[in-house]
Write an enzyme that holds these catalytic residues in place. Structure first.
Site, mmCIF file in Angstrom:
data_model
loop_
_atom_site.group_PDB
_atom_site.id
_atom_site.type_symbol
_atom_site.label_atom_id
_atom_site.label_comp_id
_atom_site.label_asym_id
_atom_site.label_seq_id
_atom_site.Cartn_x
_atom_site.Cartn_y
_atom_site.Cartn_z
ATOM 1 N N GLU A 249 -5.935 59.858 -46.665
ATOM 2 C CA GLU A 249 -7.079 58.937 -46.729
ATOM 3 C C GLU A 249 -7.226 58.368 -48.141
ATOM 4 O O GLU A 249 -7.460 57.168 -48.318
ATOM 5 C CB GLU A 249 -8.356 59.660 -46.302
ATOM 6 C CG GLU A 249 -9.627 58.836 -46.448
ATOM 7 C CD GLU A 249 -10.844 59.663 -46.795
ATOM 8 O OE1 GLU A 249 -11.552 59.302 -47.753
ATOM 9 O OE2 GLU A 249 -11.083 60.687 -46.114
ATOM 10 N N HIS A 250 -7.087 59.200 -49.148
ATOM 11 C CA HIS A 250 -7.150 58.729 -50.535
ATOM 12 C C HIS A 250 -6.004 57.769 -50.845
ATOM 13 O O HIS A 250 -6.207 56.730 -51.483
ATOM 14 C CB HIS A 250 -7.085 59.931 -51.491
ATOM 15 C CG HIS A 250 -8.380 60.631 -51.667
ATOM 16 N ND1 HIS A 250 -9.065 60.645 -52.870
ATOM 17 C CD2 HIS A 250 -9.142 61.349 -50.805
ATOM 18 C CE1 HIS A 250 -10.185 61.354 -52.737
ATOM 19 N NE2 HIS A 250 -10.245 61.791 -51.490
ATOM 20 N N GLU B 168 -12.110 67.393 -56.266
ATOM 21 C CA GLU B 168 -13.143 67.268 -55.228
ATOM 22 C C GLU B 168 -13.411 68.624 -54.587
ATOM 23 O O GLU B 168 -14.569 68.993 -54.342
ATOM 24 C CB GLU B 168 -12.683 66.261 -54.172
ATOM 25 C CG GLU B 168 -13.718 65.985 -53.089
ATOM 26 C CD GLU B 168 -13.244 64.940 -52.096
ATOM 27 O OE1 GLU B 168 -13.766 64.924 -50.964
ATOM 28 O OE2 GLU B 168 -12.340 64.133 -52.445
#
Length: 452
Positions: free
Chosen positions: A72-73, A149
């Site tokens: 996704e990143h 994160e």
């Protein structure tokens, strides 16, 4: 029954253009297998454009936990037409906003822009669906980002670490037991080949759902979709979406996690529970109402009213149920005791209140209030076009249909108190499908602070 009749009148009067009304929601499928849903809302000249992939953390190959979220990143990197980060810069330059999110069952990308920019959003999203360009440098950079994160959101939070351990204990075999962000030791090893393999396997038009909501006409959305997404080649050998299933649970499990950073110790118990199934949403509706009855409102719900207000033994007590899931989901009850009450006593309090509830049953007036309040929340949800788009995207990527989404309010309204009690007895009938967790502070920390 008076409240139920009022509810029917209120829904009929308030929702002439509700999401389940004829003509408001349109579906079509492109020749390459990409499904699309259009939700019309002409109150503002804006549009939400979303692309959902039927893949998430629970679809990852063994040993590469976190790859769905990692990809996704990486999807915000280069394509054959766009430079690194150019996608988001173009969205911003056109007055819009964009983002993405990953769950166990899906990964979604979205933009909110002026309605006349819809074609541009489709053009860029179609580009990165098939023509993503990832370099070794991109992998190194983003791997550091996702590791940070995890450090900020999970490793620095006792509650997050506790929930991670609880989930790993609840699911013995199913990949729902693996955190979406991944286990740190496996995240450290994610590489370019892992990312490309996952991308090439799952990112295809026949594994994607287009959701467009806002000031649009279905015919124009279909024309734009055929122009931009239509030429993309489907993946011919797309794997069937089959996950490992759970064995019979034959043992009670308890998780004890201590951390000096814990401010308010608490006990929780999480049960395996049935999810919403297409064409058979009744069990999920009963559990949805059960969660509201037990924990939805701190002053009137059974757990909060008894333990917080009447007895003063809890700072907070609640219940939670996540209905929308591709496979078996969870139902949780929780008790945060007041200082001086041990977690063993707090667990006994939970058991006692639930046992009393199973014996006494549901107050009819409370039940009608909860059904009315739930229907009212569905009405209010119509005001959030992005929320509507998300609701459909979650449903369609977890095995439900547009018709199921439209029928859900009626299924909730038709659920009886006795059906809720049947669901409660089935859920709480035995502990072998549950995990009890204690989140506490180390005794040494407690003793040290007591002497200060």
């Amino acid at each position: 029954m008076i409240l139920r009749r009022l509810l029917t009148i209120a829904v009929a009067a308030t929702l002439p253009g509700a999401l389940w009304a004829a003509g408001e929601v349109t579906q079509f499928t492109l020749e390459n297998g990409m499904e699309a849903v259009v939700i019309e809302d002409h109150r503002s000249p804006a549009v939400v454009h979303m692309v959902w992939y039927r893949t998430g953390a629970a679809d990852e190959p063994p040993g590469v936990s976190g790859i769905a979220h990692f990809l996704e990143h990486l999807m915000f990197k280069s394509t054959d037409d766009l430079e690194n980060g150019e996608f988001s810069r173009i969205v911003e330059a056109n007055g819009g906003s964009d983002n993405a999110f990953t769950s166990w069952d899906y990964t979604a990308y979205f933009q909110r822009v002026a309605a006349d920019r819809l074609g541009l959003m489709m053009q860029m999203e179609a580009d990165r669906m098939r023509d993503l360009v990832i370099t070794e440098a991109d992998v190194v950079t983003e791997r550091s980002v996702v590791l940070e994160e995890r450090a900020q959101r999970t490793d620095s939070s006792p509650g997050a670490l506790f929930n991670e351990q609880m989930r790993a204990a609840l699911y013995l075999n199913h990949p729902y037991r693996i955190p979406i962000i991944g286990w740190r030791h496996e995240m450290l090893e994610l590489d370019l080949d892992d990312a490309l393999a996952f991308y090439e396997r799952f990112y295809a038009p026949n594994n994607a759902i287009l959701i467009v909501a806002g000031d649009v006409e279905p015919e124009e959305v279909q024309r734009l979709a055929e122009e931009h997404y239509g030429p993309l080649q489907p993946t011919s050998d797309l794997p069937e979406r089959v996950r490992p299933s759970e064995p019979d649970h034959i043992a009670d499990r308890t998780v004890r996690f201590e951390d000096g950073r814990v401010a308010n110790p608490y006990v929780s118990r999480t049960y395996l529970a049935p999810e919403r199934d297409s064409g058979a949403q009744e069990d999920a509706a009963a559990l949805t109402l059960l969660a509201e009855i037990l924990g939805g409102n701190g002053t009137t719900a059974v757990l909060g009213r008894t333990l917080q207000n009447e007895e003063g033994r809890a700072l907070f007590a609640g219940a939670y149920y996540q209905a929308t899931s591709l496979d078996d989901t969870s139902f949780t009850v929780l008790n945060v005791p007041v200082p001086g009450i041990s977690l063993e006593e707090a667990e006994a309090d939970l058991d006692r209140v639930i046992a009393d509830f199973l014996e006494i049953g549901i107050d009819p007036a409370q039940f009608e209030r909860i059904q009315f309040r739930y229907a009212a929340s569905e009405i209010y949800n119509q005001d959030n076009v992005q929320g509507l788009a998300r609701m459909y995207g979650v449903a369609l990527t977890t095995g439900l249909t547009v018709e199921d989404v439209q029928a859900w309010p009626d299924v909730i309204a038709a659920t009886t108190a006795e059906e809720v009690m049947q669901a409660a007895r089935a859920l709480f009938g035995g502990d072998t499908r549950s995990v009890t967790g204690y989140l506490d502070r180390p005794a040494a920390v407690e003793a040290e602070e007591a002497t200060q």
